[in-house]
Enzyme design. Structure first.
Site, mmCIF file in Angstrom:
data_model
loop_
_atom_site.group_PDB
_atom_site.id
_atom_site.type_symbol
_atom_site.label_atom_id
_atom_site.label_comp_id
_atom_site.label_asym_id
_atom_site.label_seq_id
_atom_site.Cartn_x
_atom_site.Cartn_y
_atom_site.Cartn_z
ATOM 1 N N GLU A 57 0.919 -1.584 0.387
ATOM 2 C CA GLU A 57 -0.241 0.387 0.071
ATOM 3 C C GLU A 57 0.544 1.520 0.253
ATOM 4 O O GLU A 57 1.073 2.337 -1.141
ATOM 5 C CB GLU A 57 -1.264 0.301 0.893
ATOM 6 N N ALA A 166 16.682 -47.630 0.268
ATOM 7 C CA ALA A 166 17.532 -47.819 0.672
ATOM 8 C C ALA A 166 17.820 -49.237 0.476
ATOM 9 O O ALA A 166 17.172 -49.996 1.030
ATOM 10 C CB ALA A 166 18.683 -48.311 1.539
ATOM 11 N N PRO A 274 13.960 -43.237 8.916
ATOM 12 C CA PRO A 274 13.166 -43.239 8.955
ATOM 13 C C PRO A 274 12.593 -42.825 10.495
ATOM 14 O O PRO A 274 11.709 -42.842 10.960
ATOM 15 C CB PRO A 274 12.951 -44.785 8.615
#
Length: 348
Positions: A57, A166, A274
């Protein structure tokens, strides 16, 4: 109170201004503003460029000068009503003697709320909610972080078709294709924090930087955060000078996110192993999941998430798929599928 077609067109333009290329995704929201003359023509435009800089603004008002008197300000976020590194936009609009303000998304930041009320007190017409959903979409993580008082969490992992991240010997290069790795760097660049656990730092020694197609670091780098209690060797790559790094001395996901929120962080890209994934999932603190699925089978090896204690299909954590994209290399063989999913439901 309704809006005119000119005001709706101005809001569409303000939304475009808010996402001007190069504007940071945080810590401030992206905001655009258009000033309209009484006949509906555009007087001036502005957008917020960076934290600490003038708000949208104020930029538009400065461009308009005396022409702002009697104008309508169309802005994507409710004008703020507080003094921080810059003054209140509500007061700037009042001082400029605008006649009307149309905004999209209400400002829910507790330190900035009240702009609409202040404008009405000053006798300015105020209309809120015009294209509010579109405005929220461009500030998705800012809106979430302010509402929940913690960062939005995206968990990313790569997996084979049979759910292995993996092989049995621990090797994981390359479960994700080059196309997927480039896409991961693109997603990293949209976040302000990348988070891993101490185990990942010790074993994999990741650098956790955002890199381009030539494997060179880009200019903007998210904060690198490592979470855990154990001390880490100073020679780990995460501690190099290519990006800022913080060690969060906790195993509690909620505490870690609380510390990051206090640092004005709004979007965490979770790339840990994990065990860390399980901790965030069990705490109900994963909001989005991005999985890269490789067209290969291993039959054994590590999964992306550790044991969640789920022993029957009825207790499974369900995800809602929001996007599926095939990422294919030039030779057609280097392929992954990216699945984007919304947060899992909490288990009772």
């Amino acid at each position: 109170m309704t809006t005119s077609e000119a005001e709706r067109a101005a809001m569409r333009r303000a939304l475009e201004l808010a996402v001007t290329p190069g504007v940071p995704l945080g810590p401030n929201p992206r905001v655009g503003c258009v000033l309209l003359a009484p006949d509906g023509t555009t007087i001036a435009e502005g957008f917020h460029r960076k934290a600490g800089g003038p708000h949208a603004e104020v930029v538009a008002l400065a461009e308009a000068g005396e022409a702002a008197r009697g104008a309508t300000a169309v802005v994507t976020l409710e004008p703020c009503n507080h003094t921080g590194r810059t003054g209140p936009c509500s007061e700037a609009l009042i001082a400029a003697d605008v006649r009307r303000v149309v905004f999209a998304q209400p400002d829910i930041n507790p330190v900035a709320i009240g702009g609409a009320g202040r404008l009405r007190e000053a006798g300015i017409e105020v209309v809120g909610g015009e294209m509010a959903d579109e405005a929220r979409a461009i500030n998705r993580t800012w809106t979430f972080a302010i509402a929940h008082r913690r960062p939005f969490v995206t968990w990313k992992f790569a997996t084979t078709l049979d759910g292995r991240s993996a092989a049995a010997d621990g090797t994981s290069r390359w479960v994700s294709s080059r196309a997927a790795r480039l896409d991961t760097h693109r997603l990293r660049s949209l976040c302000d924090t990348m988070l891993v656990g101490t185990q990942t730092v010790e074993v994999d020694d990741p650098e956790l930087t955002v890199r381009d197609e030539l494997d060179e670091p880009v200019e903007f780098q998210p904060l690198r955060a490592v979470m855990g209690l154990r001390d880490l060797p100073a020679d780990r790559r995460i501690f190099n000078d290519r990006a800022e790094t913080i060690h969060l001395r906790t195993r509690d996901p909620e505490a870690a996110l609380g510390q990051l929120f206090e640092l004005d962080r709004q979007h965490v890209f979770l790339e840990g192993g994990p065990t860390l994934a399980r901790a965030f999932l069990e705490a109900g603190l994963v909001d989005e999941v991005v999985a890269y699925v490789a067209p290969m089978l291993l039959g054994a090896g590590s999964s992306a998430v550790a044991d969640l204690g789920i022993h029957t299909i009825a207790d499974a954590l369900h995800l809602h798929v929001t996007d599926v994209t095939v990422l294919q290399g030039h030779d057609g063989e280097d392929t992954n599928v990216r699945l984007t999913m919304s947060r899992p439901s909490r288990r009772s």
